[in-house]
Write a protein that holds these residues in place. Sequence first.
Motif, PDB file in Angstrom:
ATOM      1  N   GLU A 188      -6.878  -8.343  -7.461  1.00 30.51           N
ATOM      2  CA  GLU A 188      -7.001  -7.846  -8.830  1.00 30.51           C
ATOM      3  C   GLU A 188      -6.701  -8.968  -9.821  1.00 30.51           C
TER       4      GLU A 188
ATOM      5  N   GLU B 178      -0.155  -5.719 -19.356  1.00 28.33           N
ATOM      6  CA  GLU B 178       0.800  -5.427 -18.294  1.00 28.33           C
ATOM      7  C   GLU B 178       2.223  -5.591 -18.810  1.00 28.33           C
TER       8      GLU B 178
ATOM      9  N   GLY C 101       0.815  -1.211   0.000  1.00 28.41           N
ATOM     10  CA  GLY C 101       0.000   0.000   0.000  1.00 28.41           C
ATOM     11  C   GLY C 101       0.847   1.258   0.000  1.00 28.41           C
TER      12      GLY C 101
ATOM     13  N   PRO D  28      -3.320  -3.259 -12.651  1.00 25.84           N
ATOM     14  CA  PRO D  28      -4.115  -2.701 -11.555  1.00 25.84           C
ATOM     15  C   PRO D  28      -3.341  -1.662 -10.741  1.00 25.84           C
ATOM     16  N   VAL D  29      -4.064  -0.888  -9.943  1.00 28.73           N
ATOM     17  CA  VAL D  29      -3.449  -0.065  -8.909  1.00 28.73           C
ATOM     18  C   VAL D  29      -4.374  -0.159  -7.706  1.00 28.73           C
ATOM     19  N   ARG D  30      -3.788  -0.191  -6.507  1.00 30.81           N
ATOM     20  CA  ARG D  30      -4.585  -0.293  -5.285  1.00 30.81           C
ATOM     21  C   ARG D  30      -4.890   1.101  -4.780  1.00 30.81           C
TER      22      ARG D  30
ATOM     23  N   ARG E  28       4.873  -8.785  -0.233  1.00 31.64           N
ATOM     24  CA  ARG E  28       4.760  -7.847  -1.354  1.00 31.64           C
ATOM     25  C   ARG E  28       4.330  -8.553  -2.641  1.00 31.64           C
TER      26      ARG E  28
ATOM     27  N   MET F 101       0.491  -8.538  -3.275  1.00 35.02           N
ATOM     28  CA  MET F 101      -0.205  -7.256  -3.209  1.00 35.02           C
ATOM     29  C   MET F 101      -1.428  -7.184  -4.124  1.00 35.02           C
ATOM     30  N   TYR F 102      -1.382  -7.863  -5.235  1.00 32.12           N
ATOM     31  CA  TYR F 102      -2.487  -7.723  -6.206  1.00 32.12           C
ATOM     32  C   TYR F 102      -3.277  -9.018  -6.395  1.00 32.12           C
TER      33      TYR F 102
END
Lengths: 464, 278
Positions: free
Chosen positions: B263, B43, A250, A275-277, B256, B259-260
């Motif tokens: 998504e 991506e 984050g 994506p981006v959070r 880490r 994290m996605y």
Amino acid sequence: MAERQGRVKMPAQPASERVRNFNEVNLGFDAELARQEALRCIQCKKPLCIQGCPVRVKIPEFIQLIVDGDFMGAARTIKETNNLPAICGRVCPQEEQCEKVCILGKRFEPVAIGRLERFAADWELRQGVEPPRLPERRPGKVAVVGAGPAGLTCAGDLALRGYEVTIFEALHAPGGVLIYGIPEFRLPKAIVKAEVDYVLSLGVKLETNVIIGRTLTVDDLFLEGYDAVFLGTGAGLPKFMNIPGENLNGVYSANEWLTRTNLMKAYQFPEWDTPVRAGQRVAVVGGGNVAMDAVRCALRLGAEEATIVYRRSRQEMPARAEEVDHAEHEGVQFKFLCNPTRILGNDRGWVTGIECIRMELGEPDASGRRRPVEVQGSEFVLDVDTVVMALGTNPNPIVVQTTPGLTAHRWGGLVVDEAGLTSKEAVWAGGDAVTGSATVILAMGAGKTAAEAIMKYLEGKYQA
Amino acid sequence: MYKITTKQVLTPVTKLMTVEAPLVARKAEPGQFVIVRVSGSGERIPLTIADFDRGAGTITLVFQEVGYTTRLLGTKEEGDSILDVVGPLGVPAELMSQGRVVCVGGGVGVAPVYPKAKALHEAGVEVISIIGARSYDLLIMEDMMRAVSRQLYVCTDDGSFGYHGFVSGKLQELLASGEQFDEVIAVGPLPMMRATVEVTRPLGIKTLVSLNPIMVDGTGMCGACRVTVGGKTKFCCVDGPMFDGHQVDFAEAIRRSQMYLEEEKTALHRCGCQGGDA
């Protein structure tokens, strides 16, 4: 003349609407508004505005053409010295440059030179740009590294004078910070594309996906027959504060946050794949234009609260006043005189807050701004789930590490003389690679200065 | 555009592609990677260069279909092209020129370990290799690894072939039997590398690992790939991807890497495919 007092207002999307989309905020003048604003210019005999412009645009001349209704002529006049006018009209800090020295500004508001530049450039783009007739090819082949503002300007100027130029770009698309950094709502990517296409229409070749220093070295370029090299490699590694918690999930650098959002179009996820959070409560640390871009992106990405955390006061903020105003109207909150001390996370490693300490302003420091000093015991926690660090960047180390004979300052910036010549023969450099984080127009100015020096060098080389 | 000249299906979830990228092939060294973009809205993902042929101007990519982009790449066939391939990126591995080195590869990590094993072998180093997978039908590049190894040990988690257990377990066994090694190179999933460095830490054997964090530009600009090594933040794309495994904060790296996850599910749902998490 009463109408000289105030400048014509820029039509803009209302704040409540624009904060929910990525469309351009400023809508631009129409012909009538442009002429009204152009009429404010008093056509000084010794115009200071030109001196205030890093690329010396013939400002009174193009403004007079707008008054005369010759909008295409105005655009062409700007383009005599500036290959990227629709970009500059949008993102230059005119209030620090041409408009700062405008005589009208002593009594009233200065002429809105940037907005007029944008108007003329947009007009030409809408009508269809005709590339100028190019001079005969001159002997000399130049490699430009990086398709950002510095590189595009340098390449365009050299091509306009008849030199063969190839731009090598590390990313998959040209534009540099204009496409990865500056958001769509401030600089539409279609505008960037149109102006890049203009530079390419001058005969400049573009090779994307080539990292100089890895795919090819600077010395390889000379071996391949290039006579001179311009390094406009731009921003590099993002700076962090080295406080606890910066690697929590984050926490973003502004570079990553903006690259995901702009270049990779994360605001269109999942139609686009990256994506981006965004989070619900976003803190952006910093007070420059990049911080403003980042915080305004946060709102558009759906954050309920977006806050700027800045260690000095509003007056010291390096961001353009217009950007700060826009951010404020959109509902961005500002925590001035606050400095982060650590970022807090939950047991799964996600950000839950940012601890800050209050600051007060002490004596002026080397930058002339009053140095912020911590107020002991004043720590407090902002509840946020996303933190963006917008603290500037250090130049990219790849070229220096792989180019024998190229000297850099200890902080990473390339050492150059006033014409942009590096410590290595026939290699020039300019833009953020030399100065660290600065502006588009300063990078363009450096590209222009280096192009002049490269032309002299090539003339000398091929006369002998 | 970068043409795919050959494609092999190594396992149901792992594919090998040879791709025309002459400039990358000319400069590639073991340990380096490329950033790949498959489609115009795609991506940018890092993939290790598993092999390169300077003469033919090709590089070899081996990838596991773990997410949306690798699945999309997996649908490409011989004669198709990849939109963008940029590299070689990262610092080339500093490899020993003599002695005895263990190359440990887990899962798709066998692919990045291969060019190092090959270079060590060609330099005259005695290469002992330990490669593994969950099951024998998921094991890749066994013959290629055997060709560059003095000795090759195969491990499977389910015992379907070779040593029944993890690659780190096999390494532990070799060390316990008194084998001496000058260096260990371990590449694979983060938990596998973490287990391996814990095997070698008490013995003080230098252990290099190759990290593959989330990246965006891959050229030292975005900072997405930061990892903590020896208490300091490093940028994997320009400082790595190889690091001293005993210094790496694996807990953070694992966190880490996730994290996605949400998504990723959305993206996979959209394409109507399920994530292969083998």
